[in-house]
Design an enzyme around this catalytic site. Sequence first.
Site, mmCIF file in Angstrom:
data_model
loop_
_atom_site.group_PDB
_atom_site.id
_atom_site.type_symbol
_atom_site.label_atom_id
_atom_site.label_comp_id
_atom_site.label_asym_id
_atom_site.label_seq_id
_atom_site.Cartn_x
_atom_site.Cartn_y
_atom_site.Cartn_z
ATOM 1 N N CYS A 32 -8.954 -0.665 -6.519
ATOM 2 C CA CYS A 32 -7.938 0.200 -6.954
ATOM 3 C C CYS A 32 -6.923 0.249 -5.791
ATOM 4 O O CYS A 32 -6.306 -0.761 -5.471
ATOM 5 C CB CYS A 32 -8.590 1.434 -7.494
ATOM 6 S SG CYS A 32 -7.443 2.340 -8.519
ATOM 7 N N HIS A 54 -13.312 0.474 -11.193
ATOM 8 C CA HIS A 54 -14.082 1.169 -10.240
ATOM 9 C C HIS A 54 -15.611 0.798 -10.221
ATOM 10 O O HIS A 54 -16.483 1.567 -11.130
ATOM 11 C CB HIS A 54 -13.782 2.564 -10.384
ATOM 12 C CG HIS A 54 -12.615 2.998 -9.891
ATOM 13 N ND1 HIS A 54 -12.506 3.149 -8.474
ATOM 14 C CD2 HIS A 54 -11.393 3.149 -10.509
ATOM 15 C CE1 HIS A 54 -11.054 3.756 -8.326
ATOM 16 N NE2 HIS A 54 -10.565 3.473 -9.663
ATOM 17 N N GLU A 109 -17.908 1.694 -8.228
ATOM 18 C CA GLU A 109 -18.658 2.471 -7.678
ATOM 19 C C GLU A 109 -19.045 3.662 -8.846
ATOM 20 O O GLU A 109 -19.774 4.503 -8.520
ATOM 21 C CB GLU A 109 -18.067 3.280 -6.543
ATOM 22 C CG GLU A 109 -16.980 4.019 -6.687
ATOM 23 C CD GLU A 109 -15.491 3.281 -7.015
ATOM 24 O OE1 GLU A 109 -15.696 2.091 -7.324
ATOM 25 O OE2 GLU A 109 -14.508 3.884 -7.151
#
Lengths: 226, 750
Positions: free
Chosen positions: A86, A203, A205
């Site tokens: 990002c 993302h 994560e």
Amino acid sequence: MKACVIVFPGSNCDMDTFHALKTVAGFDTDLRWHRDTDLAGYDLIVIPGGFSYGDHLRAGAIARFAPALREVAAAAARGVRVLGICNGFQILLEAGLLPGAMLRNNTLQFRHEWVNLRVDSTSTPFTRECDPVRVLRMPIAHGEGSYFADAETISRLKHEGRVVFTYTDDNGRAVREANPNGSLSNIAAITNERGNVLGMMPHPERCSEPVLGGEDGAMIWRSLAA
Amino acid sequence: MALPGGLGNVVESVVDDRVTDEALEAVALNRFEYHRILELLGRPPNELELGMFGALWSEHCGYKHSRALLRRLTTESPSLLVKAGEENAGAVDIGDGLAIVFKVESHNHPSAVEPFEGAATGVGGIIRDIFTMGARPIALFDSLRFGPLDTPRNRYLAGGIIGGVGSYGNCVGIPTVGGEVVVEDCYAGNPLVNAMCVGLLRHDQLTRAEAVGEANPIILVGADTGRDGIQGATFASVEDPEKSARGVVQVGNPFLEKLLIEACLEALTTGAIVGLQDLGAAGLTSSSVEAAARTGAGVWIDVDKVSRRAARMTPYEVMLSESQERMLVVAEKGREEEIVAVFDKWGLHSDVIGAVTSDAHVTVAESGTPVARIPIEHLNNPPEYRLPVELPDYLATVNDLDIGEIPEPDDVAEAFLSLLSSPNIASRECVYRTYDQTVGSNTVAGPGADAAVLRIKEANRAIALSTDGNGRICYLNPRAGGAMAVAEAARNVVCSGARPLAITNCLNFGSPDNPAVYYQLAEVIEGMAEACAAFDIPVTGGNVSLYNEADGVQIFPTPVIGMLGVIDDVDLRVGIAFAGEGDLIAVIGYVHGSLDGSEYLKLAHGQIKGRPDIDLSREVAVQSVCTSAIEARLLTSAHDISDGGLAVALAESCFAGGIGAAVDPGSTSARSDELWFGEAPSRILVSLVPGNLEEAKALASARDIAFEVIGRVGGGDIVLGDDVTVPLDSAREKWSTGLSAALSGKSAAH
């Protein structure tokens, strides 16, 4: 696997990424400050998401001047794996470690949603464990994620297999309706020529544990560990 | 004239006992209050002192009109580490040595004037209330209310407010995981922006907002102080904010706030901080006075030491500025450098602007000379009013709903589809997709669920939270409405598999000087108190916003309840989505609702009428059946039946699961509109595999609650008895686009 996450003023996915790397992937992980100038000894350097320096001027435009970025560039040149997520992707573009630029989303709005990603290359160290026929699901959350580059660059990226993830529908088709931000060719992630630097808007994560609604993000950690 | 206590020369008093009405109005004090100040001080206050009284005695800071009523609310519970009123927010033990700090607060008046910045700074303000207690903020909620979206002005306000909420929360990196969007005529010109922030901490990280320890330095950190927002607190406590200048609205800087969060939480780990207090309404004045009031100490503030954005600011401007993103740190004497070093690391400068004293006064000095000196207890104890109460005239009219005069719908399917596209019922995705919902990597269920669910990384448990308000119901029956707001928030949390633990609340009302409004306030609080007692949960704090009216129209009495629940095992969590072909669909509680105060009655017949009511013991029983069934792992889905009634709840469970359903309660006695679109509390729509039915029924009958099977999950249509058969996709299309069309001005109906 020894990893670090670089923290800039305004980073806000730093702790999420640290959690995913350390607790979920089991990597030996450090948090490093943007002023740090010695990043030797890491196998993986992650530039996390967020609003480094408040996105002032342009997303990533100020972070590229951070002392740590010189070290990131040097590490990338040595073949160390660098992952920008990002805002991290935006910073890598601004720093010239990846080609192209990010424009504002074509909706002119910040956009959060879960997207489908087709894995276009499994020959990178970040995706070697991915199943190329299975579409991945990950969340995006950004206001400036419309990937842009000149036609020649886009064509090179495609021919060299450097487009790693593409926004698609459920069946892996890169249709316009599946493009959340206006990225050229629905591009969601690219690598450098050598393949050791990956920039991605989604993302991983945030989707590495089943409790969070999906664990496709963990494919990236698994690939890196393999 | 000399100040008492041999403080030497003082500034000339610009207002004295011949103070003009205009001067008092400027600080939102009345003549009675002015005489009280004269009595307390034994002398006339000077301009700065009067301004400080005005700010701290404002409704926003001092709750002078509501405090007497708020005492009705339960604030006691063994699970509370910090009770209402003690600190900036309440703290609730959730086990494993962890606690949740949460609070909801309004930013209505600023948002009516400058929607984007008003909403953004509302979010920023509530975040500071949370991390000032040592907690890491982990979630935001935004309950928003707008006027009808058929006017460009209301669409401008709505767009600006939604944009401001997203812009601040996204940048600061706290996920927005829930909230409300409500559209009603009464909010035209006076939109409501209620923001809730939730923080997580270990018990040993709990930090007090105390000025303690004589000679301990007071450090101001974060943004420089400017002329923005001067008298914001008093501005929020007058009727017509439009009259006031736009300059009272502050401008937010979420990047700076993010730095402040990280710097403050890191500075707390040094152990050199004895107190931490945010600067909100009334800026330096309220933060220093409140911090000192908690310990009985005094504070000395040297305005020369405050870094400023503008030249030649007066002590008055410095003390009453509401510049955002500032925090007050009380440090252990001699350890200032440790704290300053942390703030330096984050690129924030810090000014030592004063010290804690033992004289129980706030003393403001310029160039070493006191320019204001007031006993803290006087500032911190505003007069308390109980205003005249009068049964509102309108109640008799609106309560008189003759259902016989309401024609039943000719085409139930058409009524159903138009309800699905109503801005109050249609999908909120077009709003929440502009909010980051998953940063923090804790979001198990976000917007669109009955309650947001967040996992706690440090434990196997999760928390569930919901914000709910019901202005229309409170307008029709204030006492029941207050209770129903609490009950609905609890039901939402229960449907997610959580046990309700505590609430925070924001009370949005019209002018308390209007005896009918004061009646609404008293009754709504009474209803909330009754519900909290029935659920045995405490109120941990909140906020009161009065004078919400525009062009003489009072808003509906609008309490917004923020409910916290805990799920001991995150795997127990249940969502609203239908899942399995052939699963049974059942209703816990009565199947039938009523048209009283329903969205359908307003939408189809243009009427806001009826007298909604609630039986609290029944509500508690229905919820406990749901909890038992979830904990016994009997349910596949659970969904609160609320706005739009049974039909809309069913449709939402279908949309979430991507599967159709057919129901037929098999009763012919009810009217079709009451059956499908009627609203009533104490009803939960569930689905379950057939094999679990007997056990679930037994749980319900043990509590004397109906558990009626009304249909099955499956197919590609939504089938409502003989009345409606519509393809899932066409129903979803209506539901998906209703609000976005209205917000963009493209809706024909609204």
